[in-house]
Scaffold this motif. Structure first.
Motif, PDB file in Angstrom:
ATOM      1  N   LYS A  92      33.885  13.214 -55.954  1.00 32.61           N
ATOM      2  CA  LYS A  92      34.392  12.479 -54.716  1.00 32.61           C
ATOM      3  C   LYS A  92      33.490  11.172 -54.796  1.00 32.61           C
ATOM      4  N   VAL A  93      34.223   9.922 -54.389  1.00 27.56           N
ATOM      5  CA  VAL A  93      33.451   8.704 -54.593  1.00 27.56           C
ATOM      6  C   VAL A  93      32.477   8.408 -53.616  1.00 27.56           C
ATOM      7  N   THR A  94      32.528   9.088 -52.543  1.00 33.32           N
ATOM      8  CA  THR A  94      31.536   8.939 -51.603  1.00 33.32           C
ATOM      9  C   THR A  94      30.222   9.812 -52.041  1.00 33.32           C
ATOM     10  N   GLU A  95      30.223  10.624 -52.911  1.00 34.09           N
ATOM     11  CA  GLU A  95      29.070  10.988 -53.241  1.00 34.09           C
ATOM     12  C   GLU A  95      28.609  10.630 -54.555  1.00 34.09           C
ATOM     13  N   ARG A 102      31.666   6.116 -61.469  1.00 38.04           N
ATOM     14  CA  ARG A 102      32.360   6.187 -60.271  1.00 38.04           C
ATOM     15  C   ARG A 102      31.711   5.642 -59.120  1.00 38.04           C
ATOM     16  N   GLY A 103      30.488   5.643 -59.124  1.00 43.70           N
ATOM     17  CA  GLY A 103      29.422   4.866 -58.160  1.00 43.70           C
ATOM     18  C   GLY A 103      29.582   3.313 -57.989  1.00 43.70           C
ATOM     19  N   ALA A 107      36.322   3.483 -55.456  1.00 44.76           N
ATOM     20  CA  ALA A 107      36.151   3.440 -53.957  1.00 44.76           C
ATOM     21  C   ALA A 107      37.286   4.512 -53.146  1.00 44.76           C
ATOM     22  N   HIS A 108      38.243   5.129 -53.836  1.00 43.69           N
ATOM     23  CA  HIS A 108      38.898   6.102 -53.266  1.00 43.69           C
ATOM     24  C   HIS A 108      39.130   7.413 -54.137  1.00 43.69           C
ATOM     25  N   THR A 109      38.756   8.654 -53.842  1.00 43.68           N
ATOM     26  CA  THR A 109      39.141   9.607 -54.533  1.00 43.68           C
ATOM     27  C   THR A 109      40.764   9.944 -54.222  1.00 43.68           C
ATOM     28  N   ASN A 112      39.424   7.776 -59.326  1.00 44.40           N
ATOM     29  CA  ASN A 112      37.721   7.776 -59.833  1.00 44.40           C
ATOM     30  C   ASN A 112      37.848   7.339 -61.227  1.00 44.40           C
TER      31      ASN A 112
END
Ligand code: IDP
Length: 147
Positions: A92-95, A102-103, A107-109, A112
């Motif tokens: 998940k891109v937020t993690e 990916r980091g 920006a969106h799963t 990725n």
């Protein structure tokens, strides 16, 4: 020597990130032993993502991975499955932490950018889904003892 299957997904190809993604793994000291452009077929995509069959995002995952060419690769290295997952970052891109592929770039799963095998057995299965044995090249690098 452990092997893994890495694939720049259609979003990574379209965004022109193949070179920079490959550089991350070269920088880490891994060895590229096979690579090619592939237009993934629906059947091949379903085999690749078989573990996700039945999940709500399965159909969109198959559509996404078949939506444009991918760059499929086989890489070698000690503990490469775990180490390459660390280079890639969380699903998940937020993690996904800064410093991971990916980091830094996603920006969106599910967009990725890259797939990496999650175990040595799945790596072998995924490699067989994309490569013939003769497409994987055996060679040595003199730098290996320094890595
Ligand atoms: P991984 O690619 O980090 O190994 P998996 O859990 O194997 O992650 O999931 C395969 C792919 O499916 C992910 O890379 C992502 O593109 C997509 N995906 C995973 N979870 C979700 C979700 O909850 N919603 C939408 N897509 C997802």
């Amino acid at each position: 020597m452990e092997r893994t299957f890495l694939m720049v997904k259609p979003d990574g190809v379209q965004r022109g990130l193949i070179g920079r993604i490959i550089s991350r793994f070269e920088d880490k000291g891994f060895k590229l032993v096979a690579g090619k452009f592939v237009q993934v077929t629906p059947e091949q995509a379903k085999r690749h993502y078989a573990e996700h069959e039945g999940k709500p995002f399965f159909d969109s995952l198959v559509s996404f991975i078949t939506s444009g060419p991918v760059f499929a690769m086989v890489w070698e290295g000690d503990d490469i499955v775990a180490l390459s997952r660390a280079v890639i970052g969380k699903t998940k891109v937020t993690e996904a932490a800064p410093g991971t592929i990916r980091g830094d770039f996603a920006a969106h799963t599910p967009y990725n950018l890259i797939h990496g095998s999650d175990g040595p057995e799945s790596a072998e299965r995924e490699i067989a889904n994309f490569f013939e044995p003769h497409e994987i090249v055996a060679y040595s690098k003199t730098i290996t003892p320094w890595i």
